[in-house]
Enzyme design. Structure first.
Site, PDB file in Angstrom:
ATOM      1  N   SER A   1      13.733  12.662   8.775  1.00 29.90           N
ATOM      2  CA  SER A   1      12.308  12.768   8.473  1.00 29.90           C
ATOM      3  C   SER A   1      11.962  14.091   7.787  1.00 29.90           C
ATOM      4  O   SER A   1      10.815  14.345   7.480  1.00 29.90           O
ATOM      5  CB  SER A   1      11.493  12.610   9.746  1.00 29.90           C
ATOM      6  OG  SER A   1      11.588  13.772  10.522  1.00 29.90           O
ATOM      7  N   GLY A   2      12.957  14.944   7.543  1.00 29.66           N
ATOM      8  CA  GLY A   2      12.691  16.163   6.784  1.00 29.66           C
ATOM      9  C   GLY A   2      12.584  17.401   7.637  1.00 29.66           C
ATOM     10  O   GLY A   2      12.778  18.504   7.152  1.00 29.66           O
TER      11      GLY A   2
ATOM     12  N   CYS B   1      16.565  24.557  24.156  1.00 31.96           N
ATOM     13  CA  CYS B   1      16.928  25.453  23.052  1.00 31.96           C
ATOM     14  C   CYS B   1      15.732  25.782  22.169  1.00 31.96           C
ATOM     15  O   CYS B   1      15.522  26.923  21.799  1.00 31.96           O
ATOM     16  CB  CYS B   1      18.032  24.814  22.226  1.00 31.96           C
ATOM     17  SG  CYS B   1      17.699  23.097  21.811  1.00 31.96           S
ATOM     18  N   CYS B   2      14.934  24.785  21.833  1.00 30.75           N
ATOM     19  CA  CYS B   2      13.807  25.011  20.927  1.00 30.75           C
ATOM     20  C   CYS B   2      12.584  24.291  21.482  1.00 30.75           C
ATOM     21  O   CYS B   2      12.652  23.578  22.476  1.00 30.75           O
ATOM     22  CB  CYS B   2      14.080  24.453  19.535  1.00 30.75           C
ATOM     23  SG  CYS B   2      15.749  24.675  18.951  1.00 30.75           S
TER      24      CYS B   2
ATOM     25  N   ARG C   1      12.328  17.336  11.917  1.00 27.56           N
ATOM     26  CA  ARG C   1      12.803  17.337  13.300  1.00 27.56           C
ATOM     27  C   ARG C   1      12.898  15.943  13.881  1.00 27.56           C
ATOM     28  O   ARG C   1      12.670  15.737  15.067  1.00 27.56           O
ATOM     29  CB  ARG C   1      11.847  18.151  14.142  1.00 27.56           C
ATOM     30  CG  ARG C   1      10.456  17.618  13.914  1.00 27.56           C
ATOM     31  CD  ARG C   1       9.409  18.290  14.636  1.00 27.56           C
ATOM     32  NE  ARG C   1       8.149  17.766  14.112  1.00 27.56           N
ATOM     33  CZ  ARG C   1       6.994  18.051  14.618  1.00 27.56           C
ATOM     34  NH1 ARG C   1       6.901  18.849  15.625  1.00 27.56           N
ATOM     35  NH2 ARG C   1       5.905  17.550  14.103  1.00 27.56           N
TER      36      ARG C   1
ATOM     37  N   GLU D   1       0.831  -1.201   0.000  1.00 25.70           N
ATOM     38  CA  GLU D   1       0.000   0.000   0.000  1.00 25.70           C
ATOM     39  C   GLU D   1       0.865   1.251   0.000  1.00 25.70           C
ATOM     40  O   GLU D   1       1.815   1.368   0.776  1.00 25.70           O
ATOM     41  CB  GLU D   1      -0.895   0.047   1.250  1.00 25.70           C
ATOM     42  CG  GLU D   1      -1.675   1.341   1.298  1.00 25.70           C
ATOM     43  CD  GLU D   1      -2.462   1.546   2.584  1.00 25.70           C
ATOM     44  OE1 GLU D   1      -2.518   0.624   3.410  1.00 25.70           O
ATOM     45  OE2 GLU D   1      -3.013   2.646   2.746  1.00 25.70           O
TER      46      GLU D   1
ATOM     47  N   ASP E   1       9.922   5.669  14.830  1.00 24.54           N
ATOM     48  CA  ASP E   1       9.794   7.097  14.579  1.00 24.54           C
ATOM     49  C   ASP E   1      10.272   7.830  15.828  1.00 24.54           C
ATOM     50  O   ASP E   1       9.752   7.597  16.919  1.00 24.54           O
ATOM     51  CB  ASP E   1       8.317   7.427  14.280  1.00 24.54           C
ATOM     52  CG  ASP E   1       8.134   8.904  13.980  1.00 24.54           C
ATOM     53  OD1 ASP E   1       9.149   9.611  13.856  1.00 24.54           O
ATOM     54  OD2 ASP E   1       6.976   9.346  13.884  1.00 24.54           O
ATOM     55  N   ILE E   2      11.271   8.646  15.658  1.00 28.76           N
ATOM     56  CA  ILE E   2      11.729   9.475  16.778  1.00 28.76           C
ATOM     57  C   ILE E   2      11.426  10.915  16.399  1.00 28.76           C
ATOM     58  O   ILE E   2      11.826  11.381  15.326  1.00 28.76           O
ATOM     59  CB  ILE E   2      13.233   9.317  17.026  1.00 28.76           C
ATOM     60  CG1 ILE E   2      13.581   7.846  17.185  1.00 28.76           C
ATOM     61  CG2 ILE E   2      13.641  10.086  18.262  1.00 28.76           C
ATOM     62  CD1 ILE E   2      15.057   7.586  17.122  1.00 28.76           C
ATOM     63  N   ASP E   3      10.715  11.576  17.254  1.00 26.89           N
ATOM     64  CA  ASP E   3      10.273  12.924  16.920  1.00 26.89           C
ATOM     65  C   ASP E   3      10.729  13.880  18.017  1.00 26.89           C
ATOM     66  O   ASP E   3      10.591  13.596  19.196  1.00 26.89           O
ATOM     67  CB  ASP E   3       8.743  12.950  16.813  1.00 26.89           C
ATOM     68  CG  ASP E   3       8.273  14.201  16.121  1.00 26.89           C
ATOM     69  OD1 ASP E   3       8.848  15.266  16.390  1.00 26.89           O
ATOM     70  OD2 ASP E   3       7.324  14.109  15.330  1.00 26.89           O
TER      71      ASP E   3
ATOM     72  N   LEU F   1       1.159   3.326   8.494  1.00 26.75           N
ATOM     73  CA  LEU F   1       1.878   3.914   7.357  1.00 26.75           C
ATOM     74  C   LEU F   1       2.944   4.868   7.875  1.00 26.75           C
ATOM     75  O   LEU F   1       2.777   5.493   8.914  1.00 26.75           O
ATOM     76  CB  LEU F   1       0.900   4.686   6.482  1.00 26.75           C
ATOM     77  CG  LEU F   1      -0.174   3.842   5.790  1.00 26.75           C
ATOM     78  CD1 LEU F   1      -1.513   4.492   5.900  1.00 26.75           C
ATOM     79  CD2 LEU F   1       0.193   3.592   4.356  1.00 26.75           C
TER      80      LEU F   1
ATOM     81  N   LYS G   1       5.952   7.821   6.353  1.00 26.42           N
ATOM     82  CA  LYS G   1       6.412   8.583   5.193  1.00 26.42           C
ATOM     83  C   LYS G   1       7.609   7.908   4.541  1.00 26.42           C
ATOM     84  O   LYS G   1       8.536   7.472   5.208  1.00 26.42           O
ATOM     85  CB  LYS G   1       6.780   9.998   5.640  1.00 26.42           C
ATOM     86  CG  LYS G   1       7.063  10.929   4.481  1.00 26.42           C
ATOM     87  CD  LYS G   1       7.064  12.357   4.952  1.00 26.42           C
ATOM     88  CE  LYS G   1       8.064  12.504   6.061  1.00 26.42           C
ATOM     89  NZ  LYS G   1       8.600  13.805   6.265  1.00 26.42           N
TER      90      LYS G   1
END
Lengths: 525, 511
Positions: free
Chosen positions: B255-256, B216-217, B258, B138, B204-206, B414, B416
């Site tokens: 991941s593009g 910092c952020c 963060r 898929e 997935d690590i975010d 799913l 990315k």
């Protein structure tokens, strides 16, 4: 190149062996198996002869054990409580002795265990729901027995299983000792022994970080071995049930087994309980039409509800009447007294003194004479086996309905009151009804609501029973007045009544003095 | 659309990752060369399209109108000279970034010229000829109008590419392989026979999960300082997955924006059911949601070898990246949080007193204070051993990977795809080489517009080259993408194949 030609050719002689079904039935193996171990993994189906009666009886016995096990689970019993509760039940229905006991019944017990498992496997392979439930309960039973098993025999049994594990050697053990100990939280007193398996075999141990992981191999401590055997049992059983489901259509040709299997699988909704004559209390107390009101205190909710409706409306619809009549028959009310009871109950309409009752008076009087005689009287006599059909075959009429029957029959429509109130009433109405018969414990009501929501109707009913007879039950248990099998889950309204009656008259039964209160004069109408 | 190129011809382009990836590049280059059709090289550049009829046909029409197709035989001088300055990639700096990254034209060019469909296909297919592995897989497309289309599947990589060009999804996600083709799912009689059968194990690590501990952020923003948390996480996870579970084919992908994703393609990993995925995820997951506060992590002692190893890996990072760079307990309010993590009343009281008198202390000093104050005899309920354990817990809380474990637990989840463009930042989700993890800089990951501009610049610079030479250069080779990023996938795929013993080694690289 064509793919087909790439496949290696199989030597014709060998190829024949590949079809396991042909292999299995190649030569008839109608032999008795000998059972070396007390426990059985049930991988091989029975191949000996068995009579139809045994087939059914053994299945029912096992079913009883499984049902009790499920009841324990529903009541949130701790493992220790479950074991204590189940011990007499298993002893009674599905006894399994150890090799040490040198019992002469040993082979028979094990055969019964083996055959009954396969009987039920057939009966419960029909739907995914039944399969899942059966597999869960069988696994629990297996685990329970495993715990009871003698240490040496357990080890022998486990060693006999074709499991894919490998013991960790001394050299490897000494190399990883610290890590092994840390990973599997081994205390000083524990045995320093581990075995290796692919980690996929023990995902639940991996999940809890209870094993040492090395490149996809899990190092498991021996104490987990039992759990692994149990989960392996569960796995093989589940796949075995799927397989059985696929073979089930073949059974349709056999009209001896299908009805038995169907009946057994029905029993799983609520385990069926046969009505036994012993449910009657006629030998302890005289029961007549006038004493029903007083006795109704001890009725289960389904019957008590009918009684209240009857008293309120002076009428019951057909199925309600049938259910109630059979129940009354079961508690020992004679046919004559039963007719009197119904006639009086219906007649009460005429005694009312409200205005509109006048309108009914004529109708009611007619009912008493014509309609009662023509219709109701016949039905009552029919229920008692007094009339109807072939005199030789009708025997003693219908047997009182069991919980299973009440739980599986069609739901009552408006105006009807038969069936099991735990099932037919909405939770709110059920709470009101329970409160009106004197159940006021909020915690209990909440539990009942919970059980009913999960369709465990008989569990809810049993909880109400236990709560209503708490002091008496405690006394009986403490003093061991009754055998444990007399305290199992109630599955029949008449059992409910009998037990309730005996508990409420605990002292009197022993002294042989039970007088049922209430008017005793016999109506001769 | 492989066309061979000699490594020497690429010197002109600026590559951010070139130096790091060159080490394994020669081998990959050789592979790529083998794969290219020799006749296309030998014949002539003008005959190039003939060698790859499908792909070229699909692309040539668009190449005509907006770009100079470098393997096309149109008059390249006029078209390239005129069209390039007005190319859609050019207005990049002026346009609003978000709109422009997901501009269909930009995306179309990206899919047409840069996206490595072939390697992606091989990576998912595990064989050179299309297998159910790919065909029943898929894909879910997110279209520029934010529509989300699920259950897309493709018979071949070319059909996949065609649909990407047609729909220009802002991104697409990869799901599991199903028991039947996902496009046919409604035609089958029994709904239960449509079920997922295999998928890579994913993680997935975010960075948002690190918000409680990073100073910092916050939210979507990241900087070099907090990227270190991802570096730590990848280190720990990679070690555990390789050493404990024995997985070998682990692809880490930026991941593009963060975070990072891990794709594990080992056969054993792909075939895991939900229960096993949950087991792995829970084995690795230590910090479940939110603050742990006084309760601590409830870890068994002695520590499980996995946690012990992770702690050893993380200790240096705790000193530098956490205590020095993040400085999480700098102010007094922040220090409060450290105090709540210490379950000893007299210790916290003594520390509080000390810090009240000297309010300006760095986290490093405060961390050292715990020991010095404790040694001074300010312990009531804890003994020295317990204090070590509490400190271990705190270190883990501030360094241990924070997973979005739900993604990993379900077979049909799913995620990315690698190499798509992140719609928010325009950065390409490139693989991360774990052996050179420290060198990876998320801010140097090229954006789609930069890449397209690089192609244009290369073309402009090399206008002097003959048609034949130019035809040999792939679009991606003109950019910073070459060759490491694509090689990352090829490498995983190639190893996966060898493991399967399906094809001979040389054959396996042919596509």
């Amino acid at each position: 190149m064509l793919a087909a030609s790439a496949a290696p050719r199989i030597d014709p002689k060998k190829r024949a062996v590949l079809d396991h079904r042909k292999q299995q039935f190649a030569k008839a193996q109608w032999v008795e198996q000998d059972y070396k171990h007390r426990m059985n993994f049930y991988t091989v189906p029975p191949t000996g002869d068995v009579t139809l009666e045994q087939f059914e009886e053994w299945g029912i016995a096992r079913l009883k054990v499984l049902a009790e096990l499920e009841a324990c689970q529903f009541r949130n019993k701790s493992p220790a409580e479950t074991e204590e509760y189940m011990r007499p039940v298993m002893e009674k229905h599905l006894r399994l002795s150890s090799n040490r006991s040198r019992s002469s019944e040993l082979a028979m017990e094990r055969k019964k265990d083996h055959y009954s498992h396969w009987t039920l496997r057939l009966a419960f392979s029909g739907t995914a729901d039944l399969r899942q439930r059966f597999a869960r309960l069988e696994t629990q039973l297996f685990k329970l027995r495993m715990q009871q098993d003698d240490g040496v025999e357990k080890k022998a049994f486990i060693d006999s299983l074709p499991m894919s594990w490998e013991t960790v050697g001394d050299e490897e053990k000494s190399r990883w000792l610290d890590e092994l100990k840390a990973a599997t939280s081994v205390s000083k007193t524990d045995e320093e022994s581990w075995f290796k398996v692919d980690w996929e075999k023990v995902p639940e141990l991996v999940e809890r970080r209870q094993v040492l992981m090395k490149r996809g191999t899990a190092y498991v401590h021996v104490r987990e071995q039992v759990n692994m055997v149990v989960s392996e049992f569960s796995r093989t059983l589940e796949s075995g049930l799927e397989l059985a489901a696929r073979f089930l259509p073949r059974m349709d040709e056999d009209n001896r087994l299908s009805p038995i299997l169907h009946h057994l699988s029905q029993s799983f909704v609520a385990p069926d309980a046969g009505y036994s004559e012993a449910s009657s209390i006629s030998d302890m107390a005289s029961i007549n039409a006038g004493s029903i009101d007083a006795l109704s205190e001890n009725f289960p909710l389904c019957m008590r509800n009918l009684h209240r409706e009857l008293r309120k409306n002076s009428h019951l619809k057909h199925f309600g009447r049938l259910q109630y009549t059979l129940f009354l028959k079961g508690i020992g009310l004679s046919l004559q007294e039963c007719i009197v009871f119904w006639r009086k109950s219906f007649k009460l309409i005429a005694d009312g003194n409200k205005l509109w009752d006048l309108c009914f008076t004529i109708h009611a009087l007619t009912l008493c004479t014509d309609k009662f005689k023509s219709e109701y009287l016949y039905n009552i006599r029919h229920s008692y086996g007094d009339v109807g059909g072939d005199a030789n075959r009708r025997g003693k009429g219908y047997t009182p309905y069991s919980c299973q029957k009440l739980l599986t029959e069609a739901l009552p429509s408006s105006g009807q009151n038969h069936g099991c109130p735990y099932r037919t009433y909405t939770p709110d109405n059920l709470s009101t009804l329970l409160q009106s018969v004197g159940v006021s414990d909020q915690k209990l009501l909440r539990e009942v609501r919970d059980d009913v929501g999960k369709q465990r109707y008989h569990i809810a009913c049993n909880k109400v029973f236990e709560s209503a007879h708490k002091p008496e039950l405690k006394k009986v248990q403490d003093q061991k007045l009754w055998p444990a099998s007399e305290l199992d889950t109630i599955l029949h309204p008449n059992t409910y009544f009998k037990r309730s009656f005996l508990l409420k008259n605990l002292g009197k039964v022993q002294s042989g003095d039970i007088g049922v209160d209430g008017p005793t004069q016999q109506s001769t109408e | 659309m492989p066309h061979a190129v000699s490594p020497s011809s690429e010197g002109g382009s600026s590559s951010v990752r070139e130096d790091e990836t060159m080490s394994d590049a020669p081998a990959q280059e050789a592979d790529v060369q083998n794969n290219a059709q020799p006749d296309a090289q030998d014949d002539a550049g003008s005959q190039g399209p003939g060698a790859l009829p499908t792909t070229t046909n699909a692309t040539s029409t668009r190449l005509e109108d907006m770009f100079d197709g470098d393997d096309d035989d149109t008059d390249e001088f006029s078209s390239s000279a005129q069209s390039k300055p007005q190319d859609s990639s050019q207005p990049a700096p002026r346009a609003a970034p978000k709109a422009q990254y997901s501009e269909p034209d930009t995306l179309r060019q990206f899919y047409q010229r840069l996206f490595p469909f072939r390697p992606l296909f091989q990576w998912l297919n595990h064989s050179p000829t299309p297998q159910p592995d790919f065909q029943n897989r898929e894909f879910a497309f997110v279209l520029p109008n934010d529509a989300y289309i699920r259950y897309q599947s493709f018979a071949t990589a070319d059909l996949f590419r065609k649909q990407c060009l047609q729909m220009t999804p802002t991104r697409f996600e990869i799901g599991p392989q199903y028991s039947v083709n996902p496009r046919d799912r409604k035609t089958i009689r029994k709904a239960s026979s449509f079920r997922p059968v295999m998928k890579e194990l994913v993680f997935d690590i975010d960075m948002t999960d690190y918000d409680p501990i990073r100073t910092c952020c916050s939210k979507a923003a990241i900087c070099h300082k907090c990227w270190q948390f991802i570096v730590m996480a990848i280190k720990v996870m990679d070690a555990a997955l390789r050493e404990d579970f024995g997985f070998q084919h682990i692809l880490w992908v930026y991941s593009g924006r963060r975070g990072a994703h891990a794709w594990i393609s080992d056969k054993r990993a792909r075939e895991m059911d939900d229960a096993k995925r949950r087991a792995v995820a829970n084995y690795l997951e230590l910090l479940r949601g939110g603050d742990h506060g006084k309760k601590g992590l409830n870890l068994r002692r002695p520590l499980h070898p996995h946690i012990d190893r992770s702690l050893k890996l993380l200790n240096p990072y705790f000193q530098k990246e956490v205590l020095a760079d993040q400085d999480p307990w700098e102010s007094l309010q922040q220090a409060e949080k450290l105090l709540t993590l210490l379950p000893d009343k007299s210790l916290t009281a003594a520390l509080q007193k000390k810090w009240d008198s000297t309010p300006t202390r760095t986290s490093n000093q405060r961390w050292a204070d715990i020991d010095s104050v404790a040694e001074a005899g300010n312990l009531s309920t804890l003994d020295a051993k317990k204090l070590v354990e509490v400190k271990q817990d705190i270190r883990l809380e501030y360094t241990y990977p924070r997973l979005d474990a739900e993604v990993s637990k379900k077979l049909n989840h799913l995620l990315k795809s690698p190499f798509v463009v992140h719609p928010g930042t325009g950065r390409v989700c490139v693989p991360i080489d774990v052996r050179r993890l420290e060198e990876f800089d998320p801010f140097k990951v090229p954006t789609v517009t930069e890449l397209l501009r690089e192609i244009d610049e290369w073309d402009a610079k090399n206008r002097g080259l003959g048609e034949r030479e130019r035809a040999k250069v792939e679009d991606w080779q003109k950019t910073g993408l070459k060759p490491g990023y694509v090689a990352g996938l090829l490498k995983e795929e190639g190893r996966g194949k060898r493991e399967r013993h399906e094809e001979a080694g040389a054959e396996s690289m042919e596509f």
